[in-house]
Design an enzyme around this catalytic site. Sequence first.
Site, short mmCIF file in Angstrom:
data_model
loop_
_atom_site.label_atom_id
_atom_site.label_comp_id
_atom_site.label_asym_id
_atom_site.label_seq_id
_atom_site.Cartn_x
_atom_site.Cartn_y
_atom_site.Cartn_z
N ASP A 83 0.83 -1.21 0.00
CA ASP A 83 0.00 0.00 0.00
C ASP A 83 0.86 1.26 0.00
O ASP A 83 2.00 1.25 0.50
CB ASP A 83 -0.90 -0.03 1.25
CG ASP A 83 -2.05 0.96 1.13
OD1 ASP A 83 -2.30 1.46 0.02
OD2 ASP A 83 -2.70 1.22 2.16
N HIS A 129 3.10 2.93 -8.78
CA HIS A 129 2.99 1.47 -8.93
C HIS A 129 4.27 0.91 -9.55
O HIS A 129 4.75 -0.15 -9.15
CB HIS A 129 1.79 1.12 -9.83
CG HIS A 129 0.47 1.50 -9.22
ND1 HIS A 129 0.14 1.20 -7.92
CD2 HIS A 129 -0.60 2.19 -9.73
CE1 HIS A 129 -1.08 1.66 -7.66
NE2 HIS A 129 -1.54 2.27 -8.72
N LEU A 188 10.81 -20.78 -2.72
CA LEU A 188 9.71 -19.91 -2.31
C LEU A 188 8.50 -20.03 -3.26
O LEU A 188 8.68 -20.02 -4.48
CB LEU A 188 10.22 -18.45 -2.34
CG LEU A 188 9.19 -17.35 -2.13
CD1 LEU A 188 8.81 -17.23 -0.66
CD2 LEU A 188 9.72 -16.00 -2.62
C1 FPP Z 1 -1.99 -0.06 -3.38
O1 FPP Z 1 -1.48 1.25 -3.34
C2 FPP Z 1 -1.33 -0.82 -4.45
C3 FPP Z 1 -1.98 -1.49 -5.43
C4 FPP Z 1 -3.46 -1.56 -5.51
C5 FPP Z 1 -1.28 -2.19 -6.51
C6 FPP Z 1 0.00 -2.88 -6.17
C7 FPP Z 1 0.70 -3.24 -7.42
C8 FPP Z 1 2.03 -3.12 -7.66
C9 FPP Z 1 2.99 -2.74 -6.62
C10 FPP Z 1 2.63 -3.39 -9.01
C11 FPP Z 1 1.98 -4.38 -9.93
C12 FPP Z 1 1.98 -5.77 -9.44
C13 FPP Z 1 2.84 -6.76 -9.79
C14 FPP Z 1 2.69 -8.09 -9.18
C15 FPP Z 1 3.94 -6.58 -10.75
P1 FPP Z 1 -2.45 2.47 -3.62
O2 FPP Z 1 -2.45 2.77 -5.06
O3 FPP Z 1 -3.81 2.15 -3.06
O4 FPP Z 1 -1.79 3.61 -2.79
P2 FPP Z 1 -2.51 4.84 -2.08
O5 FPP Z 1 -3.34 4.26 -0.96
O6 FPP Z 1 -1.38 5.66 -1.59
O7 FPP Z 1 -3.35 5.52 -3.11
#
Ligand code: FPP
Length: 255
Positions: free
Chosen positions: A34, A51, A145
């Site tokens: 997050d 991301h 893993l």
């Molecule tokens: C939450 O942060 C994050 C996500 C919903 C996506 C996570 C995905 C990645 C890190 C990359 C893609 C995945 C792979 C497996 C390569 P948020 O966007 O909700 O953050 P915020 O709360 O600050 O808005």
Amino acid sequence: MLRFFNTDKKKEYSDEDICIDLNNIPKHIAIIMDGNGRWAKERNLPRTIGHKAGVEAIREVVKECSILKVKYLTLYAFSTENWKRPKDEVSALMKLLVEYLKKEFKELDYNNVIINYIGDISKLPDLCQKELIISHENTKNNTGLTLNLALNYGGRYEITRAFKLMYEDIKSGKISEEDINEETISNYMYTKGMPDPDLIIRPSGEQRLSNFLLWQCAYSEFWYSNIKWPDFRKEHLHKAIFDYQNRDRRFGSVE
Ligand code: FPP
């Protein structure tokens, strides 16, 4: 300072040291990645760049979990609720997933990682499904893993799906009412055959589960941090494991 030790070779250490007992590594670590959006906002960058930066953290954490001999790492990459995000953000996330699998496959395979997924991937774009299935097929016989990518995953959806599958099996006579117990229910979850997570990590300051592994987290230890996911590095993983190892897990008992 970070020092690793085996319990049988325990050394003196100061309070500042983070000492990880290699004989007590959590078998299953699950992470709610997050803070990507806020990380980008702080830098006046589009959320998708957050991301993208988050993928760097994934790389480092997967590698470190392999080194530490964690058996299962589950990453919450896309929830059943994430479809509500703007279309271009959803597309960017799907693209990052494909890029990650294509780019990292060789190294993950070399490091003996089993690439796995949990969630209803049938709703993902075809290319994502294809890459996930190929990656899984080509690594399923590895022995290191297991990397579970939670995609279009929701804990309530998973439990509802388990009810439906179980109902079908009861109707067809495959199982009967007497067979229903916690163990058989676990076998209807995506995580069938895997241990429940010992440790759930959520960076970025939020302290909620957000529909993640609801059935499996009954006795998980939670670890929160204000660090945003793109800044999460192996040092934070070490601290989370260190804190976990210093907790008293009683599983409802008194000792
Ligand atoms: C939450 O942060 C994050 C996500 C919903 C996506 C996570 C995905 C990645 C890190 C990359 C893609 C995945 C792979 C497996 C390569 P948020 O966007 O909700 O953050 P915020 O709360 O600050 O808005």
